[in-house]
Design a protein around this motif. Structure first.
Motif, PDB file in Angstrom:
ATOM      1  N   ASP A  87     -35.072 -29.802  10.939  1.00 18.36           N
ATOM      2  CA  ASP A  87     -34.144 -30.939  10.980  1.00 18.36           C
ATOM      3  C   ASP A  87     -34.444 -31.861   9.786  1.00 18.36           C
ATOM      4  O   ASP A  87     -35.554 -32.398   9.683  1.00 18.36           O
ATOM      5  N   PRO A  88     -33.473 -32.040   8.874  1.00 17.04           N
ATOM      6  CA  PRO A  88     -33.766 -32.809   7.658  1.00 17.04           C
ATOM      7  C   PRO A  88     -34.161 -34.251   7.933  1.00 17.04           C
ATOM      8  O   PRO A  88     -34.950 -34.831   7.183  1.00 17.04           O
ATOM      9  N   ARG A  89     -33.623 -34.833   9.011  1.00 12.90           N
ATOM     10  CA  ARG A  89     -33.983 -36.239   9.309  1.00 12.90           C
ATOM     11  C   ARG A  89     -35.445 -36.336   9.721  1.00 12.90           C
ATOM     12  O   ARG A  89     -36.167 -37.255   9.312  1.00 12.90           O
ATOM     13  N   THR A  90     -35.897 -35.363  10.530  1.00 11.49           N
ATOM     14  CA  THR A  90     -37.309 -35.366  10.924  1.00 11.49           C
ATOM     15  C   THR A  90     -38.183 -35.068   9.707  1.00 11.49           C
ATOM     16  O   THR A  90     -39.257 -35.652   9.538  1.00 11.49           O
ATOM     17  N   VAL A  92     -37.691 -35.889   6.668  1.00 13.42           N
ATOM     18  CA  VAL A  92     -37.832 -37.098   5.845  1.00 13.42           C
ATOM     19  C   VAL A  92     -38.986 -37.948   6.385  1.00 13.42           C
ATOM     20  O   VAL A  92     -39.825 -38.450   5.637  1.00 13.42           O
ATOM     21  N   GLU A  93     -39.046 -38.083   7.702  1.00 14.46           N
ATOM     22  CA  GLU A  93     -40.116 -38.912   8.276  1.00 14.46           C
ATOM     23  C   GLU A  93     -41.486 -38.252   8.102  1.00 14.46           C
ATOM     24  O   GLU A  93     -42.490 -38.927   7.838  1.00 14.46           O
TER      25      GLU A  93
END
Ligand SMILES: N[C@@H](CCC(=O)N[C@@H](CS)C(=O)NCC(=O)O)C(=O)O
Length: 219
Positions: A87-90, A92-93
Motif C-alpha cells: 500500500d503506497p500510503r503505508t 510513505v509512512e
C-alpha cells in the motif's frame, strides 16, 4: 549469482541491512571489513570511495546505503516478509519513520560514540550535549508515537523496524532511554526478541568489547 555483502556485524547500519537479509532467508556472501581481511577494505574503496558500509553487490549492481539495500532486496529478492508495504500510503509512512530513526536516533547516537574515540583535546562537548538533548526529545516523541503499535508502522514488521532495532539498541547503551518511556522500552524489547534481530545481535556479541563507551551487561 551470489550476493556480496560488505560490512561488519557490530556496525549499526550493517545490522539494519542484515535484518532484511535474515527476515527473508536471502543467501549472501559476507565480505567482512576487518584488519584481518584487508582485501575486503580494498574492494569496498573501489566500489564506493566514501567507504561507508554496508554495501551490497548484486549481479553487477552496487548498492550503497542500508535503506537502499533493503529497498533493492524488496524489489530483486522478494520474500514472504514485505519490508516495504504494498500500500503506497503505508509505504510513505514506513519511509518517513526510517528517516526518523536514522536521522534523529542513529545520528545523534553516533555523534556521542565518535566523540568518545577522539583525542580529549578534539572532543566536542557542546555537540555531544546537543546530541543527547535530541535523543531525549526523540525518545519522548517515539514513546507517544508507539502507543497502540506493535511495530513502527502498524502491526507489520517493515523497513522502519530494521532502522529502529540497531538505533535503539545502541542509543540506549549511549544515553539511556528514561524508565518513564515504558512504551518505547517495550518496543525495543520486541525488536530484540524478533528472531532476525536476535540473530544479528548474537553475530555481534563477540565484538562488544569494541564499544567505545563500554557495552552494558545486558541485551
Ligand atoms: N548513510 C549510511 C551510513 C553508513 C555508515 O555510516 N556506516 C558506518 C558503520 S555503522 C561506517 O561506514 N563507518 C565507517 C566510517 O565512518 O569510516 C547508510 O545508511 O548505510
Amino acid at each position: 549469482m551470489t550476493l556480496k555483502f560488505y560490512g561488519h556485524p557490530f556496525s549499526s547500519y550493517t545490522q539494519k541491512a542484515l535484518i532484511a537479509l535474515y527476515e527473508n532467508d536471502i543467501p549472501f556472501e559476507w565480505h567482512l571489513l576487518s584488519d584481518r581481511n584487508p582485501e575486503a577494505g580494498v574492494e569496498l574503496a573501489a566500489l564506493w570511495p566514501i567507504q561507508r558500509f554496508p554495501v551490497l553487490v548484486d549481479d553487477g549492481r552496487t548498492v550503497m546505503e542500508a535503506t537502499s539495500i533493503i529497498e533493492h532486496l524488496a524489489v530483486f529478492h522478494p520474500g514472504p516478509v514485505q519490508l516495504i508495504p504494498e500500500d503506497p500510503r503505508t509505504a510513505v509512512e514506513v519511509r518517513m519513520m526510517d528517516r526518523i530513526f536514522d536521522n534523529y536516533v542513529m545520528t545523534p547516537q553516533g555523534k556521542c560514540v565518535f566523540d568518545a574515540i577522539r583525542a580529549p583535546e578534539n572532543r566536542d562537548a557542546q555537540g555531544v550535549a546537543e546530541a543527547k538533548a535530541m535523543l531525549d526529545t526523540i525518545y519522548a516523541w517515539l514513546d507517544r508515537k508507539m502507543v497502540g503499535h506493535e511495530w513502527a508502522v502498524g502491526n507489520d514488521f517493515t523497513l522502519a523496524d530494521c532502522a529502529a532495532a540497531p538505533a535503539l539498541l545502541y542509543a540506549d547503551w549511549t544515553h539511556r532511554i528514561g524508565a518513564q518511556f515504558t512504551t518505547l522500552h517495550a518496543y525495543r524489547n520486541r525488536l530484540l526478541a524478533r528472531p532476525s534481530y536476535a540473530r544479528v545481535v548474537d553475530d555481534a556479541r563477540p565484538f562488544r568489547g569494541f564499544f567505545p563507551l563500554g557495552a552494558p551487561d545486558r541485551d
